[in-house]
Design an enzyme around this catalytic site. Structure first.
Site, PDB file in Angstrom:
ATOM      1  N   TYR A 141      62.894  36.676  18.600  1.00 21.92           N
ATOM      2  CA  TYR A 141      63.923  36.253  17.644  1.00 21.92           C
ATOM      3  C   TYR A 141      63.754  36.914  16.283  1.00 21.92           C
ATOM      4  O   TYR A 141      64.720  37.129  15.571  1.00 21.92           O
ATOM      5  CB  TYR A 141      63.876  34.729  17.437  1.00 21.92           C
ATOM      6  CG  TYR A 141      64.629  33.930  18.459  1.00 21.92           C
ATOM      7  CD1 TYR A 141      64.241  33.926  19.790  1.00 21.92           C
ATOM      8  CD2 TYR A 141      65.722  33.160  18.092  1.00 21.92           C
ATOM      9  CE1 TYR A 141      64.925  33.177  20.728  1.00 21.92           C
ATOM     10  CE2 TYR A 141      66.414  32.403  19.025  1.00 21.92           C
ATOM     11  CZ  TYR A 141      66.014  32.409  20.334  1.00 21.92           C
ATOM     12  OH  TYR A 141      66.694  31.664  21.247  1.00 21.92           O
ATOM     13  N   LYS A 191      54.329  34.231  30.187  1.00 18.86           N
ATOM     14  CA  LYS A 191      54.595  35.259  31.204  1.00 18.86           C
ATOM     15  C   LYS A 191      53.443  36.258  31.114  1.00 18.86           C
ATOM     16  O   LYS A 191      53.626  37.460  30.906  1.00 18.86           O
ATOM     17  CB  LYS A 191      55.973  35.891  30.925  1.00 18.86           C
ATOM     18  CG  LYS A 191      56.480  36.833  31.989  1.00 18.86           C
ATOM     19  CD  LYS A 191      56.965  36.143  33.249  1.00 18.86           C
ATOM     20  CE  LYS A 191      57.316  37.184  34.310  1.00 18.86           C
ATOM     21  NZ  LYS A 191      57.606  36.593  35.626  1.00 18.86           N
ATOM     22  N   ASP A 223      58.769  31.481  34.957  1.00 16.74           N
ATOM     23  CA  ASP A 223      59.676  31.403  36.119  1.00 16.74           C
ATOM     24  C   ASP A 223      59.287  30.223  37.005  1.00 16.74           C
ATOM     25  O   ASP A 223      60.123  29.421  37.432  1.00 16.74           O
ATOM     26  CB  ASP A 223      59.705  32.733  36.910  1.00 16.74           C
ATOM     27  CG  ASP A 223      58.329  33.346  37.141  1.00 16.74           C
ATOM     28  OD1 ASP A 223      57.311  32.803  36.660  1.00 16.74           O
ATOM     29  OD2 ASP A 223      58.263  34.393  37.833  1.00 16.74           O
ATOM     30  N   ASP A 247      63.721  27.901  24.176  1.00 13.45           N
ATOM     31  CA  ASP A 247      65.183  27.790  24.061  1.00 13.45           C
ATOM     32  C   ASP A 247      65.788  27.547  25.447  1.00 13.45           C
ATOM     33  O   ASP A 247      66.607  26.642  25.639  1.00 13.45           O
ATOM     34  CB  ASP A 247      65.733  29.091  23.460  1.00 13.45           C
ATOM     35  CG  ASP A 247      67.248  29.076  23.362  1.00 13.45           C
ATOM     36  OD1 ASP A 247      67.808  28.053  22.905  1.00 13.45           O
ATOM     37  OD2 ASP A 247      67.879  30.075  23.750  1.00 13.45           O
ATOM     38  N   ASP A 251      67.364  23.631  27.244  1.00 11.42           N
ATOM     39  CA  ASP A 251      68.707  23.377  27.803  1.00 11.42           C
ATOM     40  C   ASP A 251      68.584  22.907  29.252  1.00 11.42           C
ATOM     41  O   ASP A 251      69.307  22.007  29.700  1.00 11.42           O
ATOM     42  CB  ASP A 251      69.579  24.648  27.773  1.00 11.42           C
ATOM     43  CG  ASP A 251      70.388  24.789  26.488  1.00 11.42           C
ATOM     44  OD1 ASP A 251      69.861  24.413  25.420  1.00 11.42           O
ATOM     45  OD2 ASP A 251      71.542  25.273  26.536  1.00 11.42           O
TER      46      ASP A 251
END
Ligand code: NAD
Ligand code: IPM
Ligand code: MN
Length: 359
Positions: A141, A191, A223, A247, A251
Site C-alpha cells: 500500500y 506467504k 491461501d 484487507d 471482507d
C-alpha cells in the site's frame, strides 16, 4: 467526559451509516453524562468535488485536534480514472498515515440471532469470534517505488511490498497483547513460501512470540488461511497479518458472519484513533436508505472503548445490537426470505431505543 470527535461521512453509504452511529453516540452521551462535540469534515470523493483534494488540510487539522475520528467510507466510481493521488481512496490512505494509525483491529463476531444469514451451516459458524490485526501503514500500500510507465501497449506497472523489522514488531506486539486478553492464540498469516517480506515477517513474529510464552503462536500461508477461515472459522482467535492480506481476509470474515455490513474497525497506535466500518461506499445501494448501519455503530463502540476507555458505554452499544437482532431487526443484506427488511434509519432508531431500554 468531553467526546470531541471529527466525523468524516465520506461517499456513498458513508454519510448514511455514520448518521446512525452519531445518533447512537448522542444517546450514550446523554445517558452516561458525557458531552458530545462534533465537527463534520469532507474526505474522499466529496472532498475532491469541493476542493480537488481527497484530504484537504483543514480535515487533517480537525482530525489531529480531536479525541477520535469516525469515518463512513470513501470511493466513487466517478473518480476511478483519476491519477492515484486524486482518487478518493488516496485521502483515506493519507489520513491513516497522518494519524500514525498502524494497527487496524477488525473483529468478526457471530451474532447467534443471525444463524440463517451466514452461508455456512450453524454448527460451523456458531461461536465464531475472530480479531483480525491488520498492519495498516506498510506493505504494497505504501512501498516505493510505485508507478505505471512506458509507451501505450507496452506499459509496465510497479508496486513495492516493503516491511521493516520495526513495523513488524510493533504490530505483532498489538496482536500478542490482545491475545493475552482473549484465548491466548495468535495465527500469523503470511506467504513466506514466496515473499521475502513474509519470511522476515515470520522470523520477527516468531522471535516476539518468545516474549509471550502463554500465547500459542501458529503460522499459516494466506491461501491456506483463506480456506480454513471458511471451513473452521471457530478455530481462529487473533489473526495477525500484513496490510493487503488483512484487507482481503477481513471482507471474507464479513461473509462468514453473515454480512460485510456488520463489521467494524479501529485504526490505532498513532496520535488519534480512526474508526470506520470495514465495508466501502457501496455505490450499488447508495442513496436508497437501505444500507446496514451496524458496522458503523459497532465502530462507534470501538471508538468509546479504545480512544476514551469507556468500556461500559461500548458494551451498552454492543448489547443493544445483540438485542435488536434477537428481536428480528434486519436490514436488506440480512433479511433473507424470513424477515421484512427495515431501513438504515429504522435500524438506527431501534438500536437507540434498545440502548435506552437496557439502562
Ligand atoms: P463495498 O464494501 O462498498 O461493497 C461490496 C458489497 O457489499 C456491495 O454489494 C455492497 O452493496 C455491499 N455492502 C457493503 N456495505 C454494506 C452495508 N453497510 N449494508 C449493506 N450492504 C453493504 O466494496 P466495493 O463495491 O468493492 O467498493 C466500492 C467503493 O468503496 C470503492 O470505491 C472502494 O474503493 C471503496 N471502499 C472503501 C472502503 C473504506 O472507505 N474504508 C472500504 C472498502 C471499499
Ligand atoms: C478498507 C478499504 C481500503 C483499504 C481502501 C478503500 C483504501 O478497502 O479499509 O478495507 O484497502 O484499506
Ligand atoms: Mn477493504
Amino acid at each position: 467526559m468531553l467526546l470531541n470527535l471529527t466525523i468524516l461521512g465520506g461517499d456513498g453509504i458513508g454519510p448514511e451509516v455514520t448518521e446512525q452511529a452519531v445518533a447512537v453516540l448522542q444517546t450514550i452521551a446523554d445517558l452516561f453524562g458525557h458531552q458530545l462535540q462534533l465537527q463534520h469534515k469532507p474526505i474522499g470523493g466529496a472532498a475532491l468535488t469541493a476542493a480537488n483534494d481527497p484530504l484537504p488540510p483543514d480535515t487533517v487539522e480537525a482530525c489531529l485536534s480531536s479525541g477520535a475520528v469516525l469515518l463512513g467510507a470513501v470511493g466513487n466510481p466517478a473518480f476511478d480514472q483519476n491519477p492515484s493521488h486524486l482518487r478518493p481512496e488516496a485521502g483515506l490512505l493519507r489520513l491513516r498515515r497522518e494519524l500514525g494509525a498502524y494497527a487496524n483491529l477488525r473483529p468478526a463476531v457471530f451474532f447467534p440471532a443471525l444463524e440463517d444469514c451466514s452461508p455456512l451451516r450453524g454448527e460451523v459458524v456458531r461461536s465464531t469470534d475472530i480479531m483480525i490485526v491488520r498492519e495498516l501503514l506498510g506493505g504494497a500500500y505504501f512501498g516505493q517505488p510505485r508507478s505505471i510507465a512506458g509507451a501505450a501497449g507496452a506499459r509496465v506497472a510497479i508496486n513495492t511490498m516493503r516491511y521493516g523489522e520495526d513495523e513488524i514488531e510493533r504490530i505483532a506486539r498489538v496482536a500478542f497483547d490482545l491475545a493475552m486478553k482473549r484465548k491466548k492464540k495468535v495465527l500469523s498469516v503470511d506467504k513466506a513460501n514466496v515473499l521475502e517480506c513474509s519470511r522476515l515477517w515470520r522470523e520477527v513474529v516468531t522471535r516476539m512470540g518468545k516474549e509471550y510464552p502463554e500465547v500459542k503462536l501458529g503460522h499459516q500461508y494466506v491461501d491456506s488461511a483463506a480456506m480454513l477461515l471458511v471451513q473452521r472459522p471457530t478455530d481462529f482467535d487473533v489473526v495477525l497479518t500484513e496490510n493487503m492480506f488483512g484487507d482481503i481476509l477481513s471482507d471474507q470474515a464479513g461473509g462468514v458472519v453473515g454480512s460485510l455490513g456488520l463489521l467494524a474497525s479501529a485504526s490505532i497506535g498513532g496520535k488519534v484513533g480512526l474508526y470506520e466500518p470495514v465495508h466501502g461506499s457501496a455505490p450499488d445501494i447508495a442513496g436508497k436508505g437501505i444500507a446496514n448501519p451496524l458496522g458503523a455503530i459497532l465502530s462507534a463502540a470501538m471508538l468509546l472503548r479504545h480512544s476514551f476507555a469507556l468500556e461500559r458505554e461500548a458494551v451498552a452499544i454492543e448489547s443493544a445490537i445483540s438485542a435488536v437482532l434477537a428481536r428480528g431487526a434486519r436490514t436488506a443484506d440480512l433479511a433473507g426470505k424470513a424477515h421484512k427488511a427495515i431501513s438504515t434509519a429504522e435500524m438506527g432508531r431501534r438500536v437507540v431505543q434498545a440502548v435506552k431500554e437496557r439502562l
